[in-house]
Write a protein that holds these residues in place. Structure first.
Motif, PDB file in Angstrom:
ATOM      1  N   GLU A 326       0.848  -1.187   0.000  1.00  0.00           N
ATOM      2  CA  GLU A 326       0.000   0.000   0.000  1.00  0.00           C
ATOM      3  C   GLU A 326       0.883   1.236   0.000  1.00  0.00           C
ATOM      4  N   VAL A 327       0.610   2.165  -0.922  1.00  0.00           N
ATOM      5  CA  VAL A 327       1.460   3.344  -1.103  1.00  0.00           C
ATOM      6  C   VAL A 327       0.653   4.597  -0.828  1.00  0.00           C
ATOM      7  N   SER A 328       1.237   5.497  -0.025  1.00  0.00           N
ATOM      8  CA  SER A 328       0.636   6.796   0.241  1.00  0.00           C
ATOM      9  C   SER A 328       1.721   7.856   0.093  1.00  0.00           C
ATOM     10  N   VAL A 329       1.546   8.768  -0.859  1.00  0.00           N
ATOM     11  CA  VAL A 329       2.549   9.796  -1.140  1.00  0.00           C
ATOM     12  C   VAL A 329       1.879  11.167  -1.097  1.00  0.00           C
ATOM     13  N   ASP A 330       2.478  12.078  -0.352  1.00  0.00           N
ATOM     14  CA  ASP A 330       1.974  13.450  -0.271  1.00  0.00           C
ATOM     15  C   ASP A 330       3.169  14.398  -0.369  1.00  0.00           C
ATOM     16  N   LEU A 331       3.581  14.665  -1.611  1.00  0.00           N
ATOM     17  CA  LEU A 331       4.716  15.548  -1.876  1.00  0.00           C
ATOM     18  C   LEU A 331       4.258  16.654  -2.820  1.00  0.00           C
ATOM     19  N   PRO A 332       4.163  17.884  -2.312  1.00  0.00           N
ATOM     20  CA  PRO A 332       3.750  18.986  -3.198  1.00  0.00           C
ATOM     21  C   PRO A 332       4.837  19.436  -4.159  1.00  0.00           C
ATOM     22  N   GLY A 333       6.036  18.922  -4.048  1.00  0.00           N
ATOM     23  CA  GLY A 333       7.138  19.295  -4.936  1.00  0.00           C
ATOM     24  C   GLY A 333       8.216  18.226  -4.906  1.00  0.00           C
ATOM     25  N   ARG A 334       9.362  18.512  -5.516  1.00  0.00           N
ATOM     26  CA  ARG A 334      10.463  17.559  -5.585  1.00  0.00           C
ATOM     27  C   ARG A 334      11.621  18.022  -4.696  1.00  0.00           C
ATOM     28  N   PRO A 335      12.216  17.090  -3.951  1.00  0.00           N
ATOM     29  CA  PRO A 335      13.415  17.448  -3.173  1.00  0.00           C
ATOM     30  C   PRO A 335      14.605  17.678  -4.100  1.00  0.00           C
ATOM     31  N   GLN A 336      15.705  18.149  -3.520  1.00  0.00           N
ATOM     32  CA  GLN A 336      16.930  18.289  -4.287  1.00  0.00           C
ATOM     33  C   GLN A 336      17.395  16.902  -4.742  1.00  0.00           C
ATOM     34  N   PRO A 337      18.028  16.816  -5.938  1.00  0.00           N
ATOM     35  CA  PRO A 337      18.407  15.502  -6.491  1.00  0.00           C
ATOM     36  C   PRO A 337      19.207  14.619  -5.543  1.00  0.00           C
ATOM     37  N   PRO A 338      20.227  15.115  -4.803  1.00  0.00           N
ATOM     38  CA  PRO A 338      20.954  14.206  -3.905  1.00  0.00           C
ATOM     39  C   PRO A 338      20.066  13.617  -2.811  1.00  0.00           C
ATOM     40  N   VAL A 354      12.323  -6.303   3.394  1.00  0.00           N
ATOM     41  CA  VAL A 354      10.994  -6.877   3.617  1.00  0.00           C
ATOM     42  C   VAL A 354      10.846  -8.179   2.833  1.00  0.00           C
ATOM     43  N   THR A 355      11.291  -8.175   1.580  1.00  0.00           N
ATOM     44  CA  THR A 355      11.165  -9.365   0.739  1.00  0.00           C
ATOM     45  C   THR A 355      12.075 -10.487   1.205  1.00  0.00           C
ATOM     46  N   LYS A 356      13.306 -10.143   1.605  1.00  0.00           N
ATOM     47  CA  LYS A 356      14.302 -11.179   1.925  1.00  0.00           C
ATOM     48  C   LYS A 356      14.139 -11.769   3.323  1.00  0.00           C
ATOM     49  N   HIS A 357      13.837 -10.919   4.302  1.00  0.00           N
ATOM     50  CA  HIS A 357      14.000 -11.343   5.692  1.00  0.00           C
ATOM     51  C   HIS A 357      12.730 -11.334   6.536  1.00  0.00           C
ATOM     52  N   SER A 358      11.707 -10.606   6.144  1.00  0.00           N
ATOM     53  CA  SER A 358      10.590 -10.389   7.078  1.00  0.00           C
ATOM     54  C   SER A 358       9.589 -11.526   7.112  1.00  0.00           C
ATOM     55  N   GLY A 359       9.412 -12.236   5.977  1.00  0.00           N
ATOM     56  CA  GLY A 359       8.360 -13.239   5.899  1.00  0.00           C
ATOM     57  C   GLY A 359       6.970 -12.626   5.869  1.00  0.00           C
ATOM     58  N   ALA A 360       6.874 -11.366   5.476  1.00  0.00           N
ATOM     59  CA  ALA A 360       5.593 -10.657   5.485  1.00  0.00           C
ATOM     60  C   ALA A 360       4.798 -10.982   4.221  1.00  0.00           C
ATOM     61  N   ASN A 361       3.484 -10.786   4.310  1.00  0.00           N
ATOM     62  CA  ASN A 361       2.627 -10.924   3.130  1.00  0.00           C
ATOM     63  C   ASN A 361       1.959  -9.609   2.754  1.00  0.00           C
ATOM     64  N   HIS A 362       2.360  -8.528   3.435  1.00  0.00           N
ATOM     65  CA  HIS A 362       1.831  -7.205   3.097  1.00  0.00           C
ATOM     66  C   HIS A 362       2.824  -6.145   3.562  1.00  0.00           C
ATOM     67  N   ALA A 363       2.967  -5.110   2.765  1.00  0.00           N
ATOM     68  CA  ALA A 363       3.876  -4.011   3.092  1.00  0.00           C
ATOM     69  C   ALA A 363       3.159  -2.690   2.875  1.00  0.00           C
ATOM     70  N   SER A 364       3.697  -1.645   3.488  1.00  0.00           N
ATOM     71  CA  SER A 364       3.127  -0.304   3.324  1.00  0.00           C
ATOM     72  C   SER A 364       4.260   0.696   3.152  1.00  0.00           C
ATOM     73  N   ILE A 365       4.012   1.696   2.319  1.00  0.00           N
ATOM     74  CA  ILE A 365       4.986   2.761   2.074  1.00  0.00           C
ATOM     75  C   ILE A 365       4.254   4.088   2.208  1.00  0.00           C
ATOM     76  N   ARG A 366       4.779   4.938   3.063  1.00  0.00           N
ATOM     77  CA  ARG A 366       4.201   6.273   3.223  1.00  0.00           C
ATOM     78  C   ARG A 366       5.306   7.297   3.044  1.00  0.00           C
ATOM     79  N   LEU A 367       5.040   8.309   2.248  1.00  0.00           N
ATOM     80  CA  LEU A 367       6.044   9.323   1.924  1.00  0.00           C
ATOM     81  C   LEU A 367       5.373  10.682   1.984  1.00  0.00           C
ATOM     82  N   TRP A 368       5.942  11.590   2.782  1.00  0.00           N
ATOM     83  CA  TRP A 368       5.350  12.918   2.896  1.00  0.00           C
ATOM     84  C   TRP A 368       6.412  13.933   3.325  1.00  0.00           C
ATOM     85  N   HIS A 369       6.027  15.209   3.273  1.00  0.00           N
ATOM     86  CA  HIS A 369       6.930  16.300   3.648  1.00  0.00           C
ATOM     87  C   HIS A 369       6.206  17.192   4.635  1.00  0.00           C
TER      88      HIS A 369
END
Length: 428
Positions: A326-338, A354-369
């Motif tokens: 599950e992905v949630s992204v809230d970025l009104p602009g772009r950070p500096q390239p580095p 998560v894929t190699k070691h966790s043994g999970a069957n679901h993941a979540s990604i949240r990105l915001w500023h």
């Protein structure tokens, strides 16, 4: 006071929150006596026994306990009112081996740290300050409850022989009944002053437990020195990886390609069929070398990151993940390239874990500023137990972020779930 503390003004607090501040005051009062007084006494005795050598053996332990108490107050300041109190220590009490020579070196480092002496000053003053500021609201509430629910009824049943609390000045039942509004007044007063006195104690703690300007500059220099070293080491490791991948992959295939073409040239007149086979193999080798070069370039700076930004690149990582994400992204602009590149690789490595070691069957990604910081969280419902210690890949991620003054926090109890949180100061 920061925005969190300001937003939670005492005028806007409800009854439950005011009661909570009153109980917090009781905790502060207890810690000011059972914590500060006891540790202050032990610290003074330890310092006094340094002249006979005994104090050197226990000073690191005592300092560690004092810093633990101070650290508890720093955490509660953040949790209760959102006030961040930075850690000012140059060295930890656990630095060095615990033997005679190591202990002397530890004590020298600890005693030369101004923060150690500021902690002792804080304990000295916190004994009376914490007791008064913490106990006063609870005392008002307790005194008021006594007047509301105890005094009138006990006066009625026991008469003037009941001499407790407000009844010291009561001569008849009518005056005893007046204890009810008086007690209510004290309860309201205690609840009103509890948040203000609690925050006043937090400001007192911040004044003594936060680093001074000189200490902050010293810690900043040490941090920059460490991060510069980590950045140089990470860059050297990245160059070694690129060199290894080129040597073992594309370079080897290109050398083989040249050998096959050279051999085909010698067989061009005598064995056309072998030449055609060699040319086909050469085309396959060139295609594989091109694929490996593209993969290498993606490892340096993924084209999807340049073309679609961090938002699109993270979504592409989620699509390619072996488990639903599950992905949630809230970025009104772009950070500096580095910073964008560093954040992408941290998220990519966290998802790989998560894929190699966790043994999970679901993941979540949240990105915001928010608040001038780029924040990302990668979570899973796996077995947990992830740690940055022991040379794991998570430690490498911490070092990568440290070059940008970023932080990586890992919450992964055994049994899960795991939550990896990244923060990097940046403007969009």
């Amino acid at each position: 006071m920061d925005k969190v503390g300001a937003a939670r003004s005492p005028r806007r607090l409800g009854l439950v929150e005011r009661l909570r501040w009153t109980m917090r005051g009781l905790l502060v009062a207890v810690l000011s006596q059972a914590g500060s007084v006891v540790l202050w006494t032990v610290t003074v005795v330890t310092l006094a026994t340094l002249v006979v050598g005994i104090g050197f053996l226990i000073l690191p332990i005592v300092v560690n306990a004092v810093r633990g108490l101070a650290g508890f107050h720093r955490r509660t300041a953040r949790e209760w009112s959102g006030v961040a109190i930075d850690v000012p220590y140059r060295h930890t009490a656990a630095d060095g081996a615990y033997d005679t020579a190591g202990t002397f070196a530890q004590c020298r480092r600890l005693l030369s740290d101004p923060a150690t002496w500021r902690d002792i000053l804080w304990m000295t003053l916190n004994a009376p300050v914490g007791l008064v500021l913490g106990l006063l609201p609870a005392a008002c509430v307790a005194y008021g409850l006594n007047g509301m629910f105890v005094t009138p009824f006990l006066w009625e049943s026991m008469g003037p022989h009941w001499g407790f609390g407000v009844t010291w000045f009561i001569t008849d039942q009518g005056e005893a009944n007046l204890a009810i509004p008086q007690g209510l007044l004290f309860v309201v007063l205690g609840l009103l002053i509890a948040p203000a006195l609690g925050r006043l104690h937090i400001r007192f703690n911040r004044a003594l437990l936060a680093p001074t300007r000189n200490a902050r500059l010293t810690l900043r220099v040490e941090h920059l020195t460490e991060t510069r070293s980590d950045a140089a080491e990470a860059q050297a490791a990245e160059l070694r990886r690129i060199e290894r991948d080129l040597h073992d992959g594309a370079q080897a295939r290109l050398v083989l390609l040249g050998m096959k073409l050279g051999f085909a040239d010698t067989q061009l007149e005598t064995n056309p069929a072998l030449v055609r086979q060699l040319l086909a193999e050469a085309m396959e080798s060139s295609s594989q070398a091109l694929t490996e070069l593209r993969d290498l370039v993606r490892g340096i700076h993924p084209p999807v990151l340049a073309e679609r930004g961090l938002d699109g690149a993270v979504r592409a990582l989620a699509v390619a993940l072996a488990i639903p994400a599950e992905v949630s992204v809230d970025l009104p602009g772009r950070p500096q390239p580095p910073i964008e590149s560093a954040a992408y690789f941290v998220i990519a490595e966290a998802l790989a874990n998560v894929t190699k070691h966790s043994g999970a069957n679901h993941a979540s990604i949240r990105l915001w500023h928010a608040g001038g910081r780029l924040r990302a969280q990668v979570g899973d419902n796996g077995r947990g137990g992830a740690k940055a210690e022991g040379g794991s890949g998570l430690r490498g991620l911490q070092r990568r972020l440290a070059a940008f003054d970023g932080e990586l926090d890992i919450s992964s109890p055994v049994g899960g779930p795991t939550l990896v949180t990244m923060e990097i100061p940046c403007e969009l």
